[in-house]
Design a protein around this motif. Sequence first.
Motif, PDB file in Angstrom:
ATOM      1  N   LYS A  57       0.823  -1.212   0.000  1.00 38.14           N
ATOM      2  CA  LYS A  57       0.000   0.000   0.000  1.00 38.14           C
ATOM      3  C   LYS A  57       0.857   1.262   0.000  1.00 38.14           C
ATOM      4  O   LYS A  57       0.379   2.336  -0.335  1.00 38.14           O
ATOM      5  N   ASN A  58       2.100   1.142   0.379  1.00 35.62           N
ATOM      6  CA  ASN A  58       2.977   2.303   0.482  1.00 35.62           C
ATOM      7  C   ASN A  58       3.466   2.693  -0.910  1.00 35.62           C
ATOM      8  O   ASN A  58       4.372   2.078  -1.468  1.00 35.62           O
ATOM      9  N   ARG A  59       2.863   3.727  -1.465  1.00 34.96           N
ATOM     10  CA  ARG A  59       3.202   4.174  -2.826  1.00 34.96           C
ATOM     11  C   ARG A  59       4.657   4.620  -2.937  1.00 34.96           C
ATOM     12  O   ARG A  59       5.297   4.403  -3.954  1.00 34.96           O
ATOM     13  N   GLU A  60       5.156   5.255  -1.907  1.00 37.67           N
ATOM     14  CA  GLU A  60       6.542   5.753  -1.938  1.00 37.67           C
ATOM     15  C   GLU A  60       7.514   4.582  -2.095  1.00 37.67           C
ATOM     16  O   GLU A  60       8.451   4.644  -2.882  1.00 37.67           O
ATOM     17  N   TRP A  61       7.317   3.505  -1.360  1.00 37.16           N
ATOM     18  CA  TRP A  61       8.185   2.336  -1.466  1.00 37.16           C
ATOM     19  C   TRP A  61       8.113   1.749  -2.861  1.00 37.16           C
ATOM     20  O   TRP A  61       9.126   1.403  -3.457  1.00 37.16           O
ATOM     21  N   ARG A  62       6.887   1.588  -3.380  1.00 38.46           N
ATOM     22  CA  ARG A  62       6.727   1.006  -4.712  1.00 38.46           C
ATOM     23  C   ARG A  62       7.409   1.873  -5.764  1.00 38.46           C
ATOM     24  O   ARG A  62       8.097   1.376  -6.651  1.00 38.46           O
ATOM     25  N   HIS A  63       7.224   3.179  -5.654  1.00 41.94           N
ATOM     26  CA  HIS A  63       7.830   4.103  -6.619  1.00 41.94           C
ATOM     27  C   HIS A  63       9.355   4.024  -6.545  1.00 41.94           C
ATOM     28  O   HIS A  63      10.031   3.946  -7.578  1.00 41.94           O
ATOM     29  N   GLU A  64       9.889   4.017  -5.339  1.00 37.19           N
ATOM     30  CA  GLU A  64      11.350   3.962  -5.168  1.00 37.19           C
ATOM     31  C   GLU A  64      11.903   2.642  -5.710  1.00 37.19           C
ATOM     32  O   GLU A  64      12.928   2.613  -6.399  1.00 37.19           O
ATOM     33  N   MET A  66      10.603   0.686  -8.091  1.00 42.65           N
ATOM     34  CA  MET A  66      10.532   0.678  -9.552  1.00 42.65           C
ATOM     35  C   MET A  66      11.593   1.593 -10.163  1.00 42.65           C
ATOM     36  O   MET A  66      12.200   1.269 -11.170  1.00 42.65           O
ATOM     37  N   THR A  67      11.821   2.748  -9.528  1.00 43.72           N
ATOM     38  CA  THR A  67      12.848   3.671 -10.009  1.00 43.72           C
ATOM     39  C   THR A  67      14.225   3.010  -9.962  1.00 43.72           C
ATOM     40  O   THR A  67      14.993   3.079 -10.922  1.00 43.72           O
ATOM     41  N   LEU A  68      14.552   2.362  -8.850  1.00 41.82           N
ATOM     42  CA  LEU A  68      15.853   1.693  -8.715  1.00 41.82           C
ATOM     43  C   LEU A  68      15.986   0.548  -9.713  1.00 41.82           C
ATOM     44  O   LEU A  68      17.049   0.343 -10.292  1.00 41.82           O
ATOM     45  N   LEU A  69      14.908  -0.182  -9.931  1.00 51.23           N
ATOM     46  CA  LEU A  69      14.933  -1.283 -10.874  1.00 51.23           C
ATOM     47  C   LEU A  69      15.195  -0.776 -12.295  1.00 51.23           C
ATOM     48  O   LEU A  69      16.018  -1.330 -13.031  1.00 51.23           O
TER      49      LEU A  69
END
Length: 127
Positions: A57-64, A66-69
Motif C-alpha cells: 500500500k505504500n506508494r513511496e516504497w513502490r515508486h522507489e 521501480m525507479t531503482l529497478l
Amino acid sequence: MQDAELCKELLQRILPDLEIDHIEYPELQKAIKPDAAAKSIRLDVYIRDDAVKRAKKNREWRHEYMTLLMRDQENIEKGIEKGTLQERRKIIIRMIGQGFNDVQIMSLCETNEEEISECRRSMHCQD
C-alpha cells in the motif's frame, strides 16, 4: 549475508518500519542475471502478511523500488553499449592496420566514415 545479526541490521536499516523477528536461510541464494557481464545483487526477504500488505500500500516504497529497478536496467544497457562500441573500434583499428579500405570497413562493421576517422586519429595518438 551469512551473518544473521549483520543481515538483520542491514534489513532493519533498509526497512525501518518493519519489525524483524529473526533471519532464516531456507536455501542458498540463487542469482538470476539478465546478462552474463551484468553485476547485480539479489536478496530474498520473507515477511509476515500484514507487513506485506502495508508495504504494497505504500506508494513511496513502490515508486522507489521501480525507479531503482529501471536505473539498474539502464546502467546494464549502457555498459553493454559501451563494451560493444569499444570492441567494434578495436576491430576497425585492426582492419585499418591490415590495409582494409574505408568502404570495406563500413560494410563489414556497419559504421561510418566519421568513426573510421576517429579510429585513425586514436591510432596516431598511440604512436
